[in-house]
Design an enzyme around this catalytic site. Structure first.
Site, PDB file in Angstrom:
ATOM      1  N   LYS A  78      65.124 -14.592 -50.385  1.00  0.00           N
ATOM      2  CA  LYS A  78      64.083 -13.901 -51.142  1.00  0.00           C
ATOM      3  C   LYS A  78      64.297 -14.094 -52.643  1.00  0.00           C
ATOM      4  CE  LYS A  78      63.679 -10.052 -47.829  1.00  0.00           C
ATOM      5  NZ  LYS A  78      62.238 -10.116 -47.530  1.00  0.00           N
ATOM      6  N   ARG A 100      61.486  -9.346 -36.409  1.00  0.00           N
ATOM      7  CA  ARG A 100      60.863  -9.543 -35.091  1.00  0.00           C
ATOM      8  C   ARG A 100      61.853 -10.129 -34.092  1.00  0.00           C
ATOM      9  NH1 ARG A 100      56.466 -13.183 -37.944  1.00  0.00           N
ATOM     10  NH2 ARG A 100      57.055 -11.637 -39.510  1.00  0.00           N
TER      11      ARG A 100
END
Length: 500
Positions: free
Chosen positions: A276, A350
């Site tokens: 990120k 996920r």
């Protein structure tokens, strides 16, 4: 629990010291008990309201120091707005407004729990008390120097003057346990990541054993034996090994199908190899907000002895970039046997949920599963920070979540699912890939999760906008909100819990 505010209930008597708080409606009318408490000071209050242009709007307040005609040092008039249509969530916010006006010097506070429509019912007084506790919570344990005015309501002793103190206390007891669960969730979200890594998080979840919750912790060896390759792939780049924690509360009938709640617990998310940007990366300590909610919910259910069987499961990892970290292009095999091509290592939540959802569906055969995850930035683009995204394969479950979302103020908005979205995560090299295109990102993430519920009735709550760094409001001034605890507790209580 870390909040130090003390809330109790007493019969009405005009206080001779401290701070007095009364409610009025949007016509500056007081209840009978408040009128009695004010006595001759009513005229003073009316004049002050005219000068200050105070109208009694819900949540507004007017402050009078050393009010003429009263022995108390401070009088606070809090507006309740249109009281004829007031509901429990309005009262919760009203309690928050009360706490917001209490200062560090207000050590003894009396709140007259009545409205122009009459004395508050025990449940209404309990909602006021809960709002006070929720608003008073502060996370400041790492501050070594605190200003004198920083504590506010946190150190106050607040008594609500009610018609029936025993009944109010009885009504407040289960509500207070729910507040404890919210505060526990906030604590977990607010903790720094060097303190709350997967092993430490698991230890804190294990403290629920004191309430009668069965707790099982799966370490790397156990997860390897279960072939949880999706979750383990995320954690392999961290010095802190992953954990899965299974919590079970058996408050219902023996053998009855449990309800299941699953939380994403990425204790810190750098993005991994798909790293990120550094700006605001510190916020990624809150990427375990779903897991925090599940622990807080299990605390609430157990502490109030909910008449239901419930399973809480959380997958705990750190997503870090090192020489052993998962790479884009890797293919992992999930516990379900389905293979996943890793396109972006920052789509890790996920993967964690995939194995935990499958484990719960296979091992516990629940009536339904609700998962919570700070899953996508896309849901914030779509819904902002007021609503969580709701995805579900079951209309009844979705409708019930939407209903309790409105009544608790923890609102959800249903989003679509469908085969057109599902095919976007098909992979050329594996059964699926962990990201689709930029378009509909929160939807394709939910489609990914649906492949691991094995036909179980299921709902996914994307809480990226509501669990952390959401705007401060009447009942929360903390960075971590504890979102979801009240929502899911109400879902259980209203639709699934055995009635007395």
């Amino acid at each position: 629990m870390p909040d130090a505010v003390k809330v109790g209930f007493v019969p009405f008597a005009t206080p001779a010291r401290g701070t007095l708080i009364v409610f009025c409606d949007d016509g500056l009318k007081f209840g009978a008990t408040a009128t009695k408490a004010l006595g001759a000071a009513v005229a003073t209050v009316k004049r002050a309201a005219a000068t200050a242009q105070f109208k009694g709007k819900s949540g507004s307040a007017m402050d009078l120091l050393a009010p003429e005609g009263l022995k108390v040092g401070r009088l606070i008039v809090v507006g309740a707005g249109k009281v004829a249509s007031i509901n429990d969530y309005d009262l919760l916010k009203l309690g928050g407004a009360v706490a917001g006006k209490i200062g560090a010097g207000d050590t003894a506070v009396t709140v007259v729990a009545d409205l122009p429509t009459g004395a508050m019912k025990p449940e209404q007084a309990a909602a006021i008390a809960s709002g006070i506790r929720l608003r008073a919570y502060k996370f400041d344990r790492y501050k070594t120097k605190k200003k004198d005015d920083e504590n506010g309501a946190a150190n106050a002793s607040v008594t609500l003057a009610v018609a029936d103190p025993a009944a109010a206390k009885k009504a407040f007891t289960p509500d207070s346990h729910v507040v404890d669960g919210v505060i526990l969730a906030r604590e977990l979200v607010n903790e720094p990541p060097n303190v709350l890594y997967p092993e430490e998080f698991a230890k804190r979840a294990a403290q629920l054993k004191k309430l009668g919750v069965e707790v099982q912790i799966l370490d790397v060896k156990a997860m390897t034996q279960l072939k949880m390759g999706a979750l383990l792939g995320v954690s392999q780049g961290s010095a802190h090994p992953g954990r899965t924690v299974i919590m079970r509360w058996n408050g219902g009938k023996k053998g009855e199908q449990p309800l299941a709640f699953v939380g994403k617990g990425v204790c810190f998310d750098t993005g991994g190899i798909s790293i990120k940007p550094s700006a605001s990366m510190e916020d990624m300590k809150g990427d375990m907000g779903g897991a925090a909610c599940v622990v807080g919910l299990m605390h609430a259910l157990a502490a109030r002895k909910a008449k239901v069987n419930a399973v809480g499961a959380i997958g705990l990892v750190e997503n870090m970039p090192d020489g052993n970290a998962q790479r884009p292009g890797d293919i992992v095999t999930s516990m379900s046997g389905q293979t996943i091509e890793i396109i972006n290592t920052d789509a890790e939540g996920r993967l964690v949920l995939a194995d935990v959802l499958w484990y719960v569906a296979q091992k516990h055969k629940p009536k339904f599963m609700v998962d919570l995850a700070t899953l996508t930035g896309a849901i914030m683009v779509a819904l902002g920070t007021e609503y969580a995204g709701l995805f579900s394969n079951n209309d009844q479950l979705a409708e019930r979540l939407a209903a309790v979302g409105q009544s608790t103020g923890e609102k959800v908005w249903r989003m679509p699912l469908g085969p057109e979205y599902d095919k976007q995560i098909d992979s050329q090299f594996a059964d699926m890939k962990n990201t689709g295109s930029r378009n509909g990102g929160s939807i394709t993430a939910a489609q990914f999760l649906q492949r691991f519920v094995d036909g179980t009735p299921w709902a996914h709550l994307d809480i990226a906008g509501t669990a952390m760094a959401s705007p401060k409001n009447e009942i929360n001034q903390s960075w971590g909100s504890g979102y979801g605890v009240r929502l899911l507790n109400q879902l259980v209580a209203e639709y699934y819990e055995a009635k007395k």
